[in-house]
Design a protein around this motif. Structure first.
Motif, PDB file in Angstrom:
ATOM      1  N   ILE A   1       0.843  -1.206   0.000  1.00 36.53           N
ATOM      2  CA  ILE A   1       0.000   0.000   0.000  1.00 36.53           C
ATOM      3  C   ILE A   1       0.872   1.248   0.000  1.00 36.53           C
ATOM      4  O   ILE A   1       0.619   2.200  -0.740  1.00 36.53           O
ATOM      5  N   GLU A   2       1.921   1.246   0.838  1.00 38.44           N
ATOM      6  CA  GLU A   2       2.823   2.402   0.888  1.00 38.44           C
ATOM      7  C   GLU A   2       3.550   2.590  -0.442  1.00 38.44           C
ATOM      8  O   GLU A   2       3.713   3.719  -0.919  1.00 38.44           O
ATOM      9  N   GLY A   3       3.977   1.475  -1.052  1.00 37.22           N
ATOM     10  CA  GLY A   3       4.637   1.564  -2.356  1.00 37.22           C
ATOM     11  C   GLY A   3       3.702   2.121  -3.410  1.00 37.22           C
ATOM     12  O   GLY A   3       4.100   2.960  -4.229  1.00 37.22           O
ATOM     13  N   HIS A   4       2.469   1.670  -3.392  1.00 32.89           N
ATOM     14  CA  HIS A   4       1.478   2.179  -4.338  1.00 32.89           C
ATOM     15  C   HIS A   4       1.220   3.669  -4.108  1.00 32.89           C
ATOM     16  O   HIS A   4       1.100   4.438  -5.067  1.00 32.89           O
ATOM     17  N   ALA A   5       1.164   4.070  -2.846  1.00 33.04           N
ATOM     18  CA  ALA A   5       0.951   5.495  -2.536  1.00 33.04           C
ATOM     19  C   ALA A   5       2.105   6.337  -3.062  1.00 33.04           C
ATOM     20  O   ALA A   5       1.896   7.430  -3.599  1.00 33.04           O
ATOM     21  N   ARG A   6       3.325   5.829  -2.930  1.00 35.07           N
ATOM     22  CA  ARG A   6       4.494   6.571  -3.450  1.00 35.07           C
ATOM     23  C   ARG A   6       4.435   6.680  -4.966  1.00 35.07           C
ATOM     24  O   ARG A   6       4.767   7.722  -5.536  1.00 35.07           O
ATOM     25  N   ILE A   7       4.012   5.606  -5.625  1.00 40.50           N
ATOM     26  CA  ILE A   7       3.884   5.641  -7.087  1.00 40.50           C
ATOM     27  C   ILE A   7       2.852   6.683  -7.492  1.00 40.50           C
ATOM     28  O   ILE A   7       3.063   7.459  -8.427  1.00 40.50           O
ATOM     29  N   LEU A   8       1.731   6.734  -6.776  1.00 41.61           N
ATOM     30  CA  LEU A   8       0.696   7.733  -7.078  1.00 41.61           C
ATOM     31  C   LEU A   8       1.218   9.146  -6.847  1.00 41.61           C
ATOM     32  O   LEU A   8       0.916  10.061  -7.619  1.00 41.61           O
ATOM     33  N   GLU A   9       2.020   9.343  -5.787  1.00 40.66           N
ATOM     34  CA  GLU A   9       2.597  10.658  -5.521  1.00 40.66           C
ATOM     35  C   GLU A   9       3.537  11.061  -6.648  1.00 40.66           C
ATOM     36  O   GLU A   9       3.522  12.210  -7.105  1.00 40.66           O
ATOM     37  N   ARG A  10       4.359  10.118  -7.111  1.00 43.18           N
ATOM     38  CA  ARG A  10       5.287  10.424  -8.209  1.00 43.18           C
ATOM     39  C   ARG A  10       4.508  10.758  -9.477  1.00 43.18           C
ATOM     40  O   ARG A  10       4.878  11.666 -10.214  1.00 43.18           O
ATOM     41  N   TYR A  11       3.439   9.998  -9.739  1.00 46.44           N
ATOM     42  CA  TYR A  11       2.617  10.275 -10.915  1.00 46.44           C
ATOM     43  C   TYR A  11       2.016  11.681 -10.820  1.00 46.44           C
ATOM     44  O   TYR A  11       2.020  12.434 -11.805  1.00 46.44           O
ATOM     45  N   ALA A  12       1.525  12.023  -9.636  1.00 45.62           N
ATOM     46  CA  ALA A  12       0.939  13.366  -9.449  1.00 45.62           C
ATOM     47  C   ALA A  12       2.010  14.435  -9.656  1.00 45.62           C
ATOM     48  O   ALA A  12       1.731  15.478 -10.278  1.00 45.62           O
ATOM     49  N   ASP A  13       3.229  14.198  -9.169  1.00 48.86           N
ATOM     50  CA  ASP A  13       4.316  15.152  -9.372  1.00 48.86           C
ATOM     51  C   ASP A  13       4.634  15.306 -10.858  1.00 48.86           C
ATOM     52  O   ASP A  13       4.825  16.422 -11.354  1.00 48.86           O
ATOM     53  N   LEU A  14       4.696  14.179 -11.572  1.00 50.25           N
ATOM     54  CA  LEU A  14       4.964  14.244 -13.006  1.00 50.25           C
ATOM     55  C   LEU A  14       3.854  14.970 -13.753  1.00 50.25           C
ATOM     56  O   LEU A  14       4.110  15.756 -14.667  1.00 50.25           O
ATOM     57  N   GLU A  15       2.629  14.708 -13.353  1.00 44.76           N
ATOM     58  CA  GLU A  15       1.503  15.388 -13.986  1.00 44.76           C
ATOM     59  C   GLU A  15       1.581  16.894 -13.728  1.00 44.76           C
ATOM     60  O   GLU A  15       1.358  17.702 -14.632  1.00 44.76           O
ATOM     61  N   GLU A  16       1.945  17.270 -12.505  1.00 43.38           N
ATOM     62  CA  GLU A  16       2.085  18.688 -12.167  1.00 43.38           C
ATOM     63  C   GLU A  16       3.204  19.330 -12.991  1.00 43.38           C
ATOM     64  O   GLU A  16       3.049  20.433 -13.512  1.00 43.38           O
ATOM     65  N   LYS A  17       4.321  18.633 -13.156  1.00 43.96           N
ATOM     66  CA  LYS A  17       5.423  19.155 -13.964  1.00 43.96           C
ATOM     67  C   LYS A  17       4.997  19.313 -15.415  1.00 43.96           C
ATOM     68  O   LYS A  17       5.360  20.304 -16.068  1.00 43.96           O
ATOM     69  N   HIS A  18       4.218  18.359 -15.918  1.00 41.91           N
ATOM     70  CA  HIS A  18       3.736  18.445 -17.293  1.00 41.91           C
ATOM     71  C   HIS A  18       2.857  19.681 -17.479  1.00 41.91           C
ATOM     72  O   HIS A  18       3.004  20.424 -18.458  1.00 41.91           O
ATOM     73  N   VAL A  19       1.964  19.912 -16.545  1.00 38.77           N
ATOM     74  CA  VAL A  19       1.088  21.085 -16.614  1.00 38.77           C
ATOM     75  C   VAL A  19       1.926  22.366 -16.558  1.00 38.77           C
ATOM     76  O   VAL A  19       1.662  23.321 -17.302  1.00 38.77           O
ATOM     77  N   GLN A  20       2.953  22.381 -15.700  1.00 38.44           N
ATOM     78  CA  GLN A  20       3.826  23.549 -15.598  1.00 38.44           C
ATOM     79  C   GLN A  20       4.564  23.798 -16.913  1.00 38.44           C
ATOM     80  O   GLN A  20       4.691  24.944 -17.359  1.00 38.44           O
ATOM     81  N   LEU A  21       5.051  22.725 -17.541  1.00 37.06           N
ATOM     82  CA  LEU A  21       5.739  22.872 -18.826  1.00 37.06           C
ATOM     83  C   LEU A  21       4.799  23.413 -19.898  1.00 37.06           C
ATOM     84  O   LEU A  21       5.179  24.281 -20.692  1.00 37.06           O
ATOM     85  N   LEU A  22       3.583  22.904 -19.933  1.00 32.29           N
ATOM     86  CA  LEU A  22       2.609  23.410 -20.904  1.00 32.29           C
ATOM     87  C   LEU A  22       2.317  24.888 -20.667  1.00 32.29           C
ATOM     88  O   LEU A  22       2.218  25.677 -21.617  1.00 32.29           O
ATOM     89  N   GLU A  23       2.178  25.270 -19.405  1.00 28.68           N
ATOM     90  CA  GLU A  23       1.906  26.670 -19.065  1.00 28.68           C
ATOM     91  C   GLU A  23       3.078  27.560 -19.477  1.00 28.68           C
ATOM     92  O   GLU A  23       2.891  28.636 -20.041  1.00 28.68           O
ATOM     93  N   ARG A  24       4.296  27.103 -19.197  1.00 34.42           N
ATOM     94  CA  ARG A  24       5.487  27.879 -19.565  1.00 34.42           C
ATOM     95  C   ARG A  24       5.582  28.016 -21.078  1.00 34.42           C
ATOM     96  O   ARG A  24       5.865  29.102 -21.602  1.00 34.42           O
ATOM     97  N   HIS A  25       5.294  26.945 -21.799  1.00 33.19           N
ATOM     98  CA  HIS A  25       5.325  26.985 -23.258  1.00 33.19           C
ATOM     99  C   HIS A  25       4.309  27.993 -23.790  1.00 33.19           C
ATOM    100  O   HIS A  25       4.609  28.777 -24.699  1.00 33.19           O
ATOM    101  N   ARG A  26       3.124  27.982 -23.193  1.00 38.31           N
ATOM    102  CA  ARG A  26       2.087  28.929 -23.612  1.00 38.31           C
ATOM    103  C   ARG A  26       2.519  30.373 -23.349  1.00 38.31           C
ATOM    104  O   ARG A  26       2.338  31.252 -24.188  1.00 38.31           O
ATOM    105  N   LYS A  27       3.122  30.621 -22.178  1.00 35.98           N
ATOM    106  CA  LYS A  27       3.566  31.976 -21.841  1.00 35.98           C
ATOM    107  C   LYS A  27       4.641  32.464 -22.802  1.00 35.98           C
ATOM    108  O   LYS A  27       4.642  33.636 -23.199  1.00 35.98           O
ATOM    109  N   ILE A  28       5.554  31.568 -23.171  1.00 36.55           N
ATOM    110  CA  ILE A  28       6.608  31.948 -24.118  1.00 36.55           C
ATOM    111  C   ILE A  28       5.989  32.372 -25.437  1.00 36.55           C
ATOM    112  O   ILE A  28       6.323  33.432 -25.989  1.00 36.55           O
TER     113      ILE A  28
END
Length: 119
Positions: free
Chosen positions: A5-32
């Motif tokens: 369960i803890e391992g799965h929770a960490r995987i979900l946290e990493r996925y959420a972090d990656l998703e957040e980074k992806h959204v940030q990259l898209l936002e930065r690209h749009r601003k440029i």
């Protein structure tokens, strides 16, 4: 089961972090691109000649790239800070668990000593 369960929770946290980074990259690209478009519009309104327009476009691209680099550095520092906080939390939890284990060991040791004295 708890470890899974803890391992799965960490995987979900990493996925959420990656998703957040992806959204940030898209936002930065749009601003440029928005910044470049704004400079191009301002240049066309000013009826800038072709050579000057190319220079303005180049400068606008450089400015946008510098802004993007600054934002990337800021994001990296935020991520590092988040990582350090997570490490601190994990260390704190490990120290607490070690303390609890120490208490249990002392109780067990006292139980063994008590049992030996009774014999």
């Amino acid at each position: 089961m708890q470890i899974a369960i803890e391992g799965h929770a960490r995987i979900l946290e990493r996925y959420a972090d990656l998703e957040e980074k992806h959204v940030q990259l898209l936002e930065r690209h749009r601003k440029i691109h928005d910044g470049i478009d704004d400079v191009k519009k301002a240049a066309s309104r000013a009826a800038v000649r072709s050579a000057e327009s190319k220079l303005i476009n180049t400068l606008a691209a450089e400015i946008s790239a510098l802004k993007a680099e600054k934002e990337e550095e800021r994001r990296i520092l935020i991520d590092e800070n988040r990582g350090l906080r997570d490490q601190l939390k994990d260390t704190s939890e490990a120290v607490q668990a070690a303390g609890e284990l120490l208490v249990r060991l002392k109780e067990a040791e006292e139980g063994v000593i008590t049992a030996q004295v009774r014999k």
